[in-house]
Design an enzyme around this catalytic site. Sequence first.
Site, PDB file in Angstrom:
ATOM      1  N   GLY A  83       0.790  -1.229   0.000  1.00 41.08           N
ATOM      2  CA  GLY A  83       0.000   0.000   0.000  1.00 41.08           C
ATOM      3  C   GLY A  83       0.820   1.275   0.000  1.00 41.08           C
ATOM      4  N   ARG A 138      -6.749 -17.703 -10.003  1.00 39.98           N
ATOM      5  CA  ARG A 138      -5.513 -17.229  -9.371  1.00 39.98           C
ATOM      6  C   ARG A 138      -5.113 -15.830  -9.847  1.00 39.98           C
ATOM      7  NH1 ARG A 138      -0.200 -17.977 -10.199  1.00 39.98           N
ATOM      8  NH2 ARG A 138      -0.657 -18.920 -12.226  1.00 39.98           N
ATOM      9  N   MET A 160      -3.145  -7.144  -7.854  1.00 41.45           N
ATOM     10  CA  MET A 160      -2.487  -8.192  -8.642  1.00 41.45           C
ATOM     11  C   MET A 160      -3.483  -9.133  -9.329  1.00 41.45           C
ATOM     12  SD  MET A 160       0.333  -6.858  -8.294  1.00 41.45           S
ATOM     13  CE  MET A 160       1.632  -7.885  -8.957  1.00 41.45           C
ATOM     14  N   ARG A 161      -4.586  -8.592  -9.776  1.00 37.43           N
ATOM     15  CA  ARG A 161      -5.572  -9.371 -10.553  1.00 37.43           C
ATOM     16  C   ARG A 161      -5.817  -8.646 -11.858  1.00 37.43           C
ATOM     17  NH1 ARG A 161      -7.025 -14.204  -7.777  1.00 37.43           N
ATOM     18  NH2 ARG A 161      -6.158 -13.771  -5.735  1.00 37.43           N
ATOM     19  N   LEU A 196      -7.991  -7.206 -14.694  1.00 32.19           N
ATOM     20  CA  LEU A 196      -9.386  -6.775 -14.845  1.00 32.19           C
ATOM     21  C   LEU A 196      -9.738  -6.783 -16.321  1.00 32.19           C
ATOM     22  CD1 LEU A 196      -9.362  -3.786 -12.354  1.00 32.19           C
ATOM     23  CD2 LEU A 196     -10.422  -6.024 -12.000  1.00 32.19           C
ATOM     24  N   ASN A 239      -3.504   2.459 -13.799  1.00 31.20           N
ATOM     25  CA  ASN A 239      -2.620   1.503 -13.131  1.00 31.20           C
ATOM     26  C   ASN A 239      -1.206   2.072 -13.089  1.00 31.20           C
ATOM     27  OD1 ASN A 239      -1.817  -1.073 -12.045  1.00 31.20           O
ATOM     28  ND2 ASN A 239      -0.978  -1.601 -14.059  1.00 31.20           N
ATOM     29  N   HIS A 264       2.781   0.673 -13.065  1.00 25.82           N
ATOM     30  CA  HIS A 264       3.542  -0.546 -13.356  1.00 25.82           C
ATOM     31  C   HIS A 264       5.031  -0.248 -13.190  1.00 25.82           C
ATOM     32  CE1 HIS A 264       4.284  -4.467 -15.143  1.00 25.82           C
ATOM     33  NE2 HIS A 264       5.279  -3.898 -15.802  1.00 25.82           N
ATOM     34  N   GLU A 278       7.592   5.984  -8.409  1.00 24.78           N
ATOM     35  CA  GLU A 278       6.142   5.745  -8.459  1.00 24.78           C
ATOM     36  C   GLU A 278       5.404   6.721  -7.555  1.00 24.78           C
ATOM     37  OE1 GLU A 278       5.809   0.977  -9.467  1.00 24.78           O
ATOM     38  OE2 GLU A 278       5.402   1.627  -7.430  1.00 24.78           O
TER      39      GLU A 278
HETATM   40  C1  GAR Z   1       4.066  -1.279  -7.196  1.00 27.66           C
HETATM   41  O1  GAR Z   1       5.448  -1.320  -7.407  1.00 27.66           O
HETATM   42  C2  GAR Z   1       3.326  -1.378  -8.524  1.00 27.66           C
HETATM   43  O2  GAR Z   1       4.038  -0.803  -9.571  1.00 27.66           O
HETATM   44  C3  GAR Z   1       3.195  -2.861  -8.680  1.00 27.66           C
HETATM   45  O3  GAR Z   1       2.915  -3.342  -7.401  1.00 27.66           O
HETATM   46  C4  GAR Z   1       3.590  -2.522  -6.451  1.00 27.66           C
HETATM   47  C5  GAR Z   1       2.637  -2.208  -5.318  1.00 27.66           C
HETATM   48  O4  GAR Z   1       3.296  -1.615  -4.252  1.00 27.66           O
HETATM   49  N1  GAR Z   1       2.166  -3.183  -9.614  1.00 27.66           N
HETATM   50  C6  GAR Z   1       2.293  -4.118 -10.549  1.00 27.66           C
HETATM   51  O5  GAR Z   1       3.280  -4.808 -10.696  1.00 27.66           O
HETATM   52  C7  GAR Z   1       1.068  -4.272 -11.452  1.00 27.66           C
HETATM   53  N2  GAR Z   1       1.405  -4.999 -12.631  1.00 27.66           N
HETATM   54  P1  GAR Z   1       2.471  -0.910  -3.098  1.00 27.66           P
HETATM   55  O6  GAR Z   1       1.445  -1.932  -2.584  1.00 27.66           O
HETATM   56  O7  GAR Z   1       3.497  -0.608  -2.062  1.00 27.66           O
HETATM   57  O8  GAR Z   1       1.825   0.307  -3.674  1.00 27.66           O
END
Ligand code: GAR
Length: 210
Positions: free
Chosen positions: A17, A68, A97-98, A100, A114, A116, A181
């Site tokens: 999060g 999954r 992580m699903r 959509l 999103n 990434h 990010e």
């Molecule tokens: C982030 O690094 C995001 O880019 C990645 O999950 C992490 C969540 O971190 N998302 C993906 O890989 C989607 N394909 P967080 O829960 O600390 O925000």
Amino acid sequence: MSEQGPFRLGVLGSGLGSNFDSIAQGCAAGAIPAEIALVLSDAEDSGILRSAKALGVPTSFIAPGKYRTKLDETAEAEYIAALQEAEVDLVVLAGFMRILKGEFLKTYEGRVVNIHPSLLPSFPGLEAWKQALDHGVKVTGCTVHFVDQGVDMGAIIAQETVRVRDDDTAESLLARIHDAEHRIYPAAIAMIAHGEIEQRGRRTFHKVDP
Ligand code: GAR
């Protein structure tokens, strides 16, 4: 969509999060002209649910169902209903992580974003920072994009580069990607909430009044 009042975000996440935290801070500081109406997670014990609860944001754990990597039909309907009930204007995926697809994206077409952890279209899919390190690229980064029916394929809204250092491990590289990010996601959401992002085909444009 909410008839009036502030722009409303529905945030979906499965993990720690940290992106949610940066978005919540942006909203609280007024940098993002929006409020977080709801946080949904497919993981009952996730950090994102704990953080949201601590801030007094409404939360719900909705079990993903029998698959999954995606939501089953029942779960998808429950996610849509919860977001509609909360009158969400923009669905923000923050480590959800699903995949959509279908009905969800039909309902929220053009209104799902999103983040990434790579410079898309390089390294879609899981553990993108590890893919980049293993491939030997010298520059990677992160991407904010609209979500469409393809996986990690939608129109790009914002990107930030992160240089790969010779002594990087997967962990050290991911830490710097996370820092990036936490800068670009709140900034991109703010532009969308201001109505400043225009999409034409695969390209997006940041229009600001002269
Ligand atoms: C982030 O690094 C995001 O880019 C990645 O999950 C992490 C969540 O971190 N998302 C993906 O890989 C989607 N394909 P967080 O829960 O600390 O925000």
